[in-house]
Scaffold this motif. Structure first.
Motif, short mmCIF file in Angstrom:
data_model
loop_
_atom_site.label_atom_id
_atom_site.label_comp_id
_atom_site.label_asym_id
_atom_site.label_seq_id
_atom_site.Cartn_x
_atom_site.Cartn_y
_atom_site.Cartn_z
N GLU A 1 0.83 -1.21 0.00
CA GLU A 1 0.00 0.00 0.00
C GLU A 1 0.87 1.26 0.00
N LEU A 2 1.92 1.24 0.80
CA LEU A 2 2.82 2.40 0.86
C LEU A 2 3.51 2.63 -0.48
N VAL A 3 3.97 1.56 -1.09
CA VAL A 3 4.61 1.68 -2.40
C VAL A 3 3.64 2.25 -3.42
N ASP A 4 2.40 1.77 -3.41
CA ASP A 4 1.38 2.30 -4.32
C ASP A 4 1.11 3.78 -4.05
N LEU A 5 1.03 4.13 -2.77
CA LEU A 5 0.76 5.51 -2.39
C LEU A 5 1.87 6.44 -2.87
N LEU A 6 3.10 6.00 -2.73
CA LEU A 6 4.24 6.83 -3.12
C LEU A 6 4.53 6.76 -4.61
N GLY A 7 3.86 5.85 -5.31
CA GLY A 7 4.02 5.76 -6.75
C GLY A 7 5.35 5.23 -7.20
N GLN A 8 5.90 4.31 -6.44
CA GLN A 8 7.22 3.76 -6.79
C GLN A 8 7.06 2.42 -7.44
#
Length: 75
Positions: free
Chosen positions: A68-75
């Motif tokens: 979820e964090l990776v998706d949120l940060l767009g990485q």
């Protein structure tokens, strides 16, 4: 016959257009600012939850939250 607008009418129209443009710009800036704050808050919450999952050795939750964090940060 063509009716010409007076200087006062033209000035009033110009002022109204300027006010509308300024209002739209302020709304855009407010939305941009608030969305940034919400994004920061969501990121902070995810990081805290990830830390908690690490402390509890909860691999499944850790993986889910990290994704979820990776998706949120767009990485």
């Amino acid at each position: 016959m063509e009716k010409r607008k007076s200087y006062q009418e033209l000035l009033k129209e110009y002022t109204m257009t300027q006010n509308k443009n300024e209002t739209e710009a302020m709304e855009w800036y407010a939305d941009f600012f608030l969305n940034g704050l919400l994004l920061q808050r969501r990121e902070k919450r995810l990081r805290e939850d990830i830390d908690r999952a690490l402390d509890l050795h909860d691999k499944e939750t850790f993986t889910k939250l990290t994704n979820e964090l990776v998706d949120l940060l767009g990485q």
